[in-house]
Design a protein around this motif. Structure first.
Motif, mmCIF file in Angstrom:
data_model
loop_
_atom_site.group_PDB
_atom_site.id
_atom_site.type_symbol
_atom_site.label_atom_id
_atom_site.label_comp_id
_atom_site.label_asym_id
_atom_site.label_seq_id
_atom_site.Cartn_x
_atom_site.Cartn_y
_atom_site.Cartn_z
ATOM 1 N N SER A 77 60.489 177.844 53.329
ATOM 2 C CA SER A 77 61.258 178.750 54.173
ATOM 3 C C SER A 77 60.870 180.195 53.924
ATOM 4 O O SER A 77 60.135 180.513 52.986
ATOM 5 C CB SER A 77 62.751 178.572 53.890
ATOM 6 N N LEU A 119 67.488 168.318 58.169
ATOM 7 C CA LEU A 119 66.675 168.299 56.953
ATOM 8 C C LEU A 119 66.719 166.908 56.341
ATOM 9 O O LEU A 119 67.368 166.663 55.323
ATOM 10 C CB LEU A 119 67.180 169.345 55.966
ATOM 11 N N ASP A 142 61.423 166.348 55.845
ATOM 12 C CA ASP A 142 61.966 167.698 55.981
ATOM 13 C C ASP A 142 63.098 167.975 54.999
ATOM 14 O O ASP A 142 63.633 169.091 54.954
ATOM 15 C CB ASP A 142 62.482 167.920 57.408
ATOM 16 N N PRO A 163 70.122 175.619 52.779
ATOM 17 C CA PRO A 163 70.092 175.523 54.245
ATOM 18 C C PRO A 163 70.427 174.108 54.686
ATOM 19 O O PRO A 163 70.301 173.152 53.908
ATOM 20 C CB PRO A 163 68.643 175.890 54.582
ATOM 21 N N THR A 208 69.499 173.112 58.101
ATOM 22 C CA THR A 208 68.639 172.758 59.236
ATOM 23 C C THR A 208 67.282 173.429 59.109
ATOM 24 O O THR A 208 67.098 174.359 58.325
ATOM 25 C CB THR A 208 69.271 173.201 60.577
ATOM 26 N N ASN A 209 66.363 172.900 59.926
ATOM 27 C CA ASN A 209 65.065 173.539 60.049
ATOM 28 C C ASN A 209 65.148 174.712 61.019
ATOM 29 O O ASN A 209 66.153 174.898 61.724
ATOM 30 C CB ASN A 209 64.027 172.540 60.572
ATOM 31 N N THR A 210 64.071 175.446 61.075
ATOM 32 C CA THR A 210 64.042 176.588 61.987
ATOM 33 C C THR A 210 64.108 176.158 63.448
ATOM 34 O O THR A 210 64.514 176.929 64.313
ATOM 35 C CB THR A 210 62.763 177.403 61.764
ATOM 36 N N ASP A 211 63.701 174.901 63.726
ATOM 37 C CA ASP A 211 63.789 174.414 65.106
ATOM 38 C C ASP A 211 65.094 173.692 65.372
ATOM 39 O O ASP A 211 65.264 173.067 66.415
ATOM 40 C CB ASP A 211 62.599 173.511 65.420
#
Lengths: 94, 659
Positions: free
Chosen positions: A83, A29, A33, A20, A22-25
């Motif tokens: 995740s 990263l 993070d 991934p 990006t983060n969920t928001d």
């Protein structure tokens, strides 16, 4: 013959995935993070068998007994956030 | 004529058994050259019919050749064996050719109600291995099964247990204690056995399926401790009320995490319909958990002054767990000890034997030893992964008791006291930390990942030293709404919890937990919360991190790291707790002493948001924003970090494949 050592299974499976970004928001990263490692989990005939952590894709999962396996992977950040699992695929080990 | 007919029928029914009941010895075999591990005596070279007693063959090999090397016959065979003590150095008895070769071995039939003295020996132990070097039984195919003289369901009439088992005296017992120590491994000549490797099945044994005896209690084993077994390996299905509760004398123990199942023999024999089926065990309904009648007291893999325990166990039908007492280490960070739970809520545990890894009762015997001299670093030594498997029999009876049971079943069932630590005796004896993961089914939590009822962690121990404990709840895991994650209600003055990360952003907690457990969205993350506002309570947690849906911590104390946390109470660093790093913490409420640092402790603090006029007090050492400060310390007004918001967690990986 050797009964002292645990019986080893010769079949190995190579599990790969795309990391991934990006983060969920939506944040990047980076820092705490940043992705530290990945966890691969495998199921045998619908039963959770085990999981192990890997630094990057691909991961080699070994010592698998014969059967039908499903493989999932999660991303784990430096701060430990994990995740949701991603279904990578299935493999029959014979 | 009628009587004649009945007798004839009885004779006809017995004929298959009687016809095969021949005592075999080496004269019935073509041995050839001296059997070895590489060229064992194949029982195909012996005349053996179903029902024969093979004891003479094994004894003959032992007396003739000094060691026993036997391969099971390449067919289905049911034989019997007598109680035999083998004093050979090496005893190999295995099936390694085909899983289709089924060898069943059971006791010579003796009526436990009529035998007396030595004649009863065969009831309790089948084979005894004394002062050996290597014992290998079973093999890769696990196609050897040992069957005990299980008494079946019924009242346990009082019977006298003969003194056949080392370490035990003759004592009043019930026939429910039959097959107590089905196969035993004994080391008493001050030597160190190399290996006891049992990879076979044991069915319908009461008491211990496997039993070891060696060095007594009170000695933390090292590699050179005499009267011990260097390695004990087990695998197979053990339908026994005590699986492999090795008594003493095992240095390192391994259970096959994929092929070691401990199950209640009664449930395995009669099944479960979801209700008490009317059958009785010890005069009580099945599943009543009356320990005096040996009801459902599964003990999966218990250590006792053991250096290491690795592998894993599957526990079926409730019962007890894995009381790994006085054990130096359990699992590892890379390979935690696996505890799979299946149908454990069918019967529910009694007050003595909850499922999970537990130490209960009081006194010194409850201690988990960290190392021989309570020295060394404080890193976790116990790595456990709980996995809930889908049930065959549903969730079992409603509530926490079964109608008709005695009082011993009125305890919350489920995974109560998954980790229970008690030390009410000696504050000078310590343990090391835990690293525990609750891993449900990632894909379909409702299909097997739900942990039901009870309290997962119970601590009332070691209030004087801090160790690193970690709890992780894997994505997809569901924790039932009646679970108490951590119960410190019995602790006065605070428990000792460090690095405890109780929640995981992926952990799904069902709604309706209760008013004391505020909710926010789908996920909840708590280090701790007060279960009883009237009791003193200190949440001693490090990494009480925020995640999606975090809530305020009430108080946090004696931690290594406290960060990204809302605290409505205060932080008690504690005394002699080393260095505590506190950063990015938001204290709400009125001005007060928000942090206390006691003698012997240091706090390194940055990025606080506090009410104007708040202070840091105590007699310890303070470093605030990079500068050494004396106590009490007036915290400069700050509005930084007053809104601690959680970052998101990583998006899931994508793509890829399996090759």
């Amino acid at each position: 013959m050797n009964f002292i050592a645990r019986v080893g299974w010769s079949t190995r499976v190579l599990v790969s995935w795309t990391a991934p970004t990006t983060n969920t928001d939506g944040s990047a990263l980076t820092g705490d993070d940043a992705i530290a490692e990945y966890r691969v989990a495998w199921y045998l005939d619908d039963y959770f068998v085990n999981s192990a952590r890997y630094s990057a894709s691909p991961a080699q999962v070994s010592d698998l007994a014969p059967g039908d396996y499903d493989f999932y992977v999660t991303a784990i950040a430096v701060d430990g956030e994990e995740s949701d699992p991603w279904f990578v695929g299935s493999k029959t080990v014979s | 004529m009628v009587c004649w007919f009945k007798d004839s029928l009885l004779i006809l029914l017995l004929l298959p058994v009687l016809a095969g009941a021949v005592d075999r010895d080496l004269d019935d075999c073509t041995v050839g050259s001296t059997p070895t591990a590489e060229a064992p005596l194949d029982l195909d070279a012996c005349t053996i019919e179903n029902g024969d007693d093979i004891s003479g063959i094994l004894s003959g090999l032992a007396s003739t050749y000094g060691d026993v090397y036997v391969r099971a016959p390449s067919r289905t065979a049911n034989v019997v064996a007598a109680y035999t003590v083998f004093t050979v150095d090496d005893f190999y008895f295995y099936e390694d050719q085909s899983a289709a070769n089924k060898l069943t071995i059971q006791h010579v039939t003796v009526d436990p109600n009529t035998c007396s003295g030595a004649a009863c020996k065969g009831f309790f132990t089948l084979w005894s291995f004394s002062n050996f070097d290597n014992v290998l039984i079973g093999g890769s195919n696990l196609s050897i099964t040992f069957v005990g003289n299980h008494p079946g369901l019924g009242n346990c009439s009082v019977h006298y247990r003969p003194a056949v088992q080392t370490g035990y005296s003759a004592s009043a017992a019930t026939i429910c204690d039959i097959n107590y120590g089905f196969v035993e491994f004994l080391v008493t000549d001050s030597s160190i056995a190399n290996l006891a490797d049992f990879r076979a099945n044991i069915r319908f044994s009461q008491g211990y399926a496997l039993y070891t005896y060696g060095n007594g209690s009170g000695v933390m084993y090292t590699a050179s401790t005499p009267n011990t077994i260097r390695n004990l390996n087990v695998a197979g299905s053990f339908y026994a009320t005590n699986g492999t509760s090795f008594h003493t004398g095992v240095q390192n123990a391994w259970a096959d995490p994929d092929r070691y199942v401990v199950s209640d023999p009664f449930m395995r024999m009669y099944g479960w319909t979801g209700e008490v089926p009317g059958k009785t065990q010890g005069g009580l309904p099945m599943g009543c958990q009356d320990s005096s009648n040996d009801q459902v007291r599964i003990s999966g893999f218990g250590g006792y002054y053991t250096i290491s325990i690795t592998g894993g166990v599957t526990l079926e039908y409730g019962g007890g767990g894995v009381g790994q007492r006085y054990t130096n280490s359990v699992g590892s960070a890379e390979s935690p000890f696996i505890v799979r739970l299946k149908d454990w809520e069918v019967t529910g545990p009694g007050t003595l034997y909850q499922a999970g890894v537990r130490v209960k009762k009081t006194g010194e015997s409850t201690l988990f030893k960290g190392d021989p001299h309570d020295e060394g670093p404080d890193e976790p030594r116990r790595f456990i992964r709980f996995i809930k498997l889908p049930d065959d029999y549903g969730s079992g009876p409603a509530g926490d008791s079964l109608t008709g049971c005695a009082v011993d079943n009125n305890y919350a069932d489920g995974i109560s006291n998954a980790v229970r630590m008690e030390n009410s005796v000696s504050p000078t004896r310590y343990t090391r930390g835990w690293d525990v993961e609750f891993a449900g089914d990632w894909r379909t939590p409702t299909n097997g990942g739900t942990f039901l009822r009870g309290q997962l962690f119970y601590f009332s121990w070691d209030q004087y030293r801090a160790y690193n404990n970690t709890i992780r709840i894997a994505p997809g895991t569901v924790v039932d709404d009646t679970i108490t994650l951590v119960d410190t209600s019995t602790v006065t003055g605070g428990g000792t919890f460090t690095n405890l990360r109780a929640g995981h952003p992926g952990a799904q907690w069902p709604t309706g937990y209760g008013t004391s457990f505020p909710t926010s969205g789908t996920y909840y993350n708590y280090g701790f919360y007060r279960t009883d506002l009237n009791k003193p309570y200190l949440c001693r947690a490090a990494d009480c991190n925020a995640g999606t849906g975090w809530q305020e911590q009430t108080s946090v104390g004696r931690a290594n790291t406290i960060t990204d946390t809302n605290v409505s109470g205060s932080i008690a660093v504690g005394g002699y707790a080393g260095t505590t790093t506190i950063s990015n913490v938001n204290f709400s409420g009125a001005a007060r002493a928000v942090i206390t640092i006691d003698t012997g402790s240091t706090a390194v603090i940055t990025d606080l948001c506090v009410p104007d006029g708040s202070t840091i007090t105590g007699t310890g050492t303070l470093t605030y924003e990079g500068s050494s400060e004396s106590l009490p310390f007036n915290i400069p007004n700050s509005t930084a970090n007053c809104a601690i918001t959680a970052d998101g967690r990583p998006n899931a990986p994508s793509g890829g494949g399996v090759n």
